[in-house]
Scaffold this active site. Structure first.
Site: not given
Ligand code: NAI
Length: 339
Positions: A231, A255, A260, A292
């Site tokens: 994000r 990305d 955005e 994105h």
């Molecule tokens: P996920 O929930 O599987 O992993 C996020 C990780 O971040 C978790 O392991 C969590 O413990 C950790 N975390 C949360 N807050 C934290 C902090 N303050 N310090 C350290 N670690 C922390 O999520 P996933 O699937 O890996 O996606 C991550 C983000 O990517 C999504 O929330 C979304 O915003 C973004 N995304 C972007 C996409 C795109 O097309 N550009 C597509 C999919 C996701």
């Protein structure tokens, strides 16, 4: 269930249609959700949204007044939804917690490769029959240290690719995954000080907003490569621009972009965009920006559509959506809750 799906792009329709099999009556519209477009939700049970839709408290109140009971987002991130406001109106919220993390990981690595090996410039030169090698030198990823911040679905998938390329992979997560042999568990200061490449894989929330700022940038190696597919607001853009001028950031792959909303996912006429920060970013050779699109693979789009329809199915059966539940407070999940 009667549903209106906002911000639908033409390429999404076939995936939603295949997943839906005419079970739900879904109106697909290209307009984003906003205070001006809530009227499309009249007579519906649910709205389906995407990342740059306005799902703030004011919009949710309008949706509630129209009788909307469910909001399903076609994304993993839910930072665009005021979940408290939805909860206050008794509206349930669901996301797509896990879909093809490889799609996002591969895009993060693609940005890293394109930046390192100057692929955009090289292609531009080749198209002008300039086949010199000047200005195209890169470095080997093999042997470099990659720091992954956030080791959930997409972070682990990215770590695995870099590991396969011969990199040393270190990682930081509030909840570091157990029994993983991909990334070494380190502190954030260690990760900043030792990484040649840093890739962000965090949700956007109060704890992660502007996690990359002048103070954290100062701890990084000179010339570090920073990749963000999560994000935009994880990065304080003004600070990162200063870090590029200072040579702290050597390469930046984005990305997602802090501002955005209203910009990405749309075609704008040249000269109509008033965004001095984005214009400044675009002046740098070693900044690569994509709109994105990390989620944009056939496999990911089908996964998103399948889970979105599954969420609607479960709600219609009065069941909890399980792991896809993004309600502010856990809704009352019955014992047979599905995941
Ligand atoms: P996920 O929930 O599987 O992993 C996020 C990780 O971040 C978790 O392991 C969590 O413990 C950790 N975390 C949360 N807050 C934290 C902090 N303050 N310090 C350290 N670690 C922390 O999520 P996933 O699937 O890996 O996606 C991550 C983000 O990517 C999504 O929330 C979304 O915003 C973004 N995304 C972007 C996409 C795109 O097309 N550009 C597509 C999919 C996701």
């Amino acid at each position: 269930m009667k549903v209106v799906a906002y911000s639908i792009k033409p390429f999404e329709k076939e995936f939603l249609s295949k997943a839906n099999q005419k079970k739900h009556e879904i109106t697909l519209i290209s307009n984003p959700l906003s205070a001006e477009t809530t009227f499309y939700a009249e007579g519906k049970d649910a709205v389906v949204v995407f990342t740059n839709d306005d799902v703030s408290a004011g919009v949710i109140e309008k949706l509630a007044n129209l009788g909307i009971k469910y909001i399903a987002t076609r994304s993993a991130g839910t930072d665009h939804i005021d979940k408290e406001a939805a909860g206050n109106h008794g509206i349930k919220v669901a996301n797509v917690p896990h879909y093809s993390p490889e799609a996002i990981a591969e895009h993060a690595v693609a940005l890293a490769f394109a930046l390192n090996r100057n692929l955009i410039l090289a292609n531009d030169h080749s198209h002008h029959f300039n086949f010199t090698n000047n200005g195209l030198m890169g470095f080997n990823f093999s042997g470099k240290t990659v720091g992954i911040i956030g080791l959930g679905n997409t972070g682990l998938a990215t770590a695995a690719i870099f590991k396969g390329m011969g990199c040393k992979v270190i990682g930081y997560d509030l909840d570091f995954p157990e029994n993983n042999n991909i990334a070494e568990d380190v502190t954030l200061p260690y990760l900043y000080a030792n990484s040649d490449i840093i890739s962000l894989h965090l949700p956007l929330n109060e704890g992660t907003k502007h996690i990359i700022n002048e103070f954290t940038l100062a701890q990084m190696k000179d010339g570090v490569m920073l990749i963000n597919t999560s994000r935009g607001a994880l990065i304080k853009t003004t600070d990162v621009i200063q870090a590029i001028y200072a040579g702290k950031i050597g390469y930046l792959g984005l990305d997602v972009y802090e501002f955005e909303k209203g910009l990405f996912f749309e075609e704008h006429k040249k000269g109509t965009i008033e965004d001095p920060l984005l214009k400044e970013l675009m002046q740098f050779d070693h900044v690569l920006i994509t709109p994105h699109q990390a989620y944009l693979t056939r496999e990911a789009l089908q996964g998103i559509a399948d889970q979105t329809i599954k969420n609607l199915d479960l709600w219609q059966q009065n069941k909890c959506v399980g792991k896809a539940c993004a309600c502010a407070k856990n809704c009352q999940a019955p014992a047979h809750a599905a995941s």
